[in-house]
Design a protein around this motif. Structure first.
Motif, PDB file in Angstrom:
ATOM      1  N   ASP A 199       0.821  -1.214   0.000  1.00  0.00           N
ATOM      2  CA  ASP A 199       0.000   0.000   0.000  1.00  0.00           C
ATOM      3  C   ASP A 199       0.851   1.260   0.000  1.00  0.00           C
ATOM      4  OD1 ASP A 199      -2.265  -1.601   0.009  1.00  0.00           O
ATOM      5  OD2 ASP A 199      -2.692  -1.297   2.151  1.00  0.00           O
ATOM      6  N   GLN A 200       1.870   1.298   0.874  1.00  0.00           N
ATOM      7  CA  GLN A 200       2.728   2.477   0.951  1.00  0.00           C
ATOM      8  C   GLN A 200       3.497   2.671  -0.351  1.00  0.00           C
ATOM      9  OE1 GLN A 200       5.329   2.775   4.353  1.00  0.00           O
ATOM     10  NE2 GLN A 200       6.551   4.366   3.396  1.00  0.00           N
ATOM     11  N   SER A 201       4.000   1.581  -0.908  1.00  0.00           N
ATOM     12  CA  SER A 201       4.769   1.668  -2.155  1.00  0.00           C
ATOM     13  C   SER A 201       3.915   2.195  -3.298  1.00  0.00           C
ATOM     14  CB  SER A 201       5.352   0.299  -2.511  1.00  0.00           C
ATOM     15  OG  SER A 201       6.248  -0.132  -1.501  1.00  0.00           O
ATOM     16  N   LEU A 202       2.686   1.686  -3.413  1.00  0.00           N
ATOM     17  CA  LEU A 202       1.787   2.172  -4.463  1.00  0.00           C
ATOM     18  C   LEU A 202       1.458   3.645  -4.252  1.00  0.00           C
ATOM     19  CD1 LEU A 202      -0.578  -0.918  -4.772  1.00  0.00           C
ATOM     20  CD2 LEU A 202       1.216  -0.217  -6.391  1.00  0.00           C
ATOM     21  N   ASP A 203       1.256   4.049  -2.987  1.00  0.00           N
ATOM     22  CA  ASP A 203       1.002   5.465  -2.674  1.00  0.00           C
ATOM     23  C   ASP A 203       2.176   6.350  -3.087  1.00  0.00           C
ATOM     24  OD1 ASP A 203      -1.491   4.871  -1.619  1.00  0.00           O
ATOM     25  OD2 ASP A 203      -0.856   5.049   0.481  1.00  0.00           O
ATOM     26  N   GLU A 204       3.394   5.800  -3.018  1.00  0.00           N
ATOM     27  CA  GLU A 204       4.596   6.557  -3.368  1.00  0.00           C
ATOM     28  C   GLU A 204       4.901   6.531  -4.862  1.00  0.00           C
ATOM     29  OE1 GLU A 204       7.803   5.106  -0.949  1.00  0.00           O
ATOM     30  OE2 GLU A 204       6.874   5.792   0.900  1.00  0.00           O
ATOM     31  N   GLY A 205       4.069   5.845  -5.656  1.00  0.00           N
ATOM     32  CA  GLY A 205       4.239   5.854  -7.098  1.00  0.00           C
ATOM     33  C   GLY A 205       4.922   4.636  -7.688  1.00  0.00           C
ATOM     34  N   PHE A 206       5.259   3.657  -6.858  1.00  0.00           N
ATOM     35  CA  PHE A 206       5.821   2.414  -7.395  1.00  0.00           C
ATOM     36  C   PHE A 206       4.682   1.632  -8.028  1.00  0.00           C
ATOM     37  CE2 PHE A 206       8.831   3.878  -4.293  1.00  0.00           C
ATOM     38  CZ  PHE A 206      10.056   3.627  -4.895  1.00  0.00           C
TER      39      PHE A 206
ATOM     40  N   VAL B  82      10.172  -6.149  -2.857  1.00  0.00           N
ATOM     41  CA  VAL B  82      10.719  -5.154  -3.772  1.00  0.00           C
ATOM     42  C   VAL B  82       9.573  -4.397  -4.459  1.00  0.00           C
ATOM     43  CG1 VAL B  82      12.155  -4.778  -5.801  1.00  0.00           C
ATOM     44  CG2 VAL B  82      12.721  -6.626  -4.196  1.00  0.00           C
ATOM     45  N   ALA B  83       9.637  -3.081  -4.355  1.00  0.00           N
ATOM     46  CA  ALA B  83       8.718  -2.212  -5.095  1.00  0.00           C
ATOM     47  C   ALA B  83       9.535  -1.586  -6.224  1.00  0.00           C
ATOM     48  CB  ALA B  83       8.159  -1.131  -4.186  1.00  0.00           C
TER      49      ALA B  83
END
Length: 92
Positions: free
Chosen positions: A11-18, A88-89
């Motif tokens: 969730d955090q990675s997707l929020d950061e654009g990964f 890995v993101a």
């Protein structure tokens, strides 16, 4: 920071654009010669340990550590006696 779950890491990675989240299982004592990736990386070591070499700097990463690596940065990897599991993101 508390220990993340794979779901919270995702969730955090997707929020950061990964845009791609994977789990990598690395074999014990695996050594990867200097190489690059065509994507940015944000990662969490979920199990085991390894040494990440970027230029003259060697980082000893172990379970619980986060790290980032920009695309096209030459680096080498050496995994420990137990191998490693790394979340890995990727930002492609």
């Amino acid at each position: 920071m508390s220990t993340p779950t794979f779901e919270s890491f995702t969730d955090q990675s997707l929020d950061e654009g990964f845009d791609e989240i994977i789990v990598r299982e690395w074999a014990p004592q695996l050594e990867l010669a200097t190489h690059t990736h065509p994507f940015d990386v944000s990662a969490y070591v979920a199990r085991g340990e390894y040494w990440l070499t970027v230029g003259d700097q060697v980082k000893h990463l172990k379970a619980g550590d986060f790290f980032r690596l920009a695309r096209d940065v030459p680096h080498a990897e050496l995994y420990g006696a137990e191998g490693a599991t790394v979340w890995v993101a990727r930002a492609n």
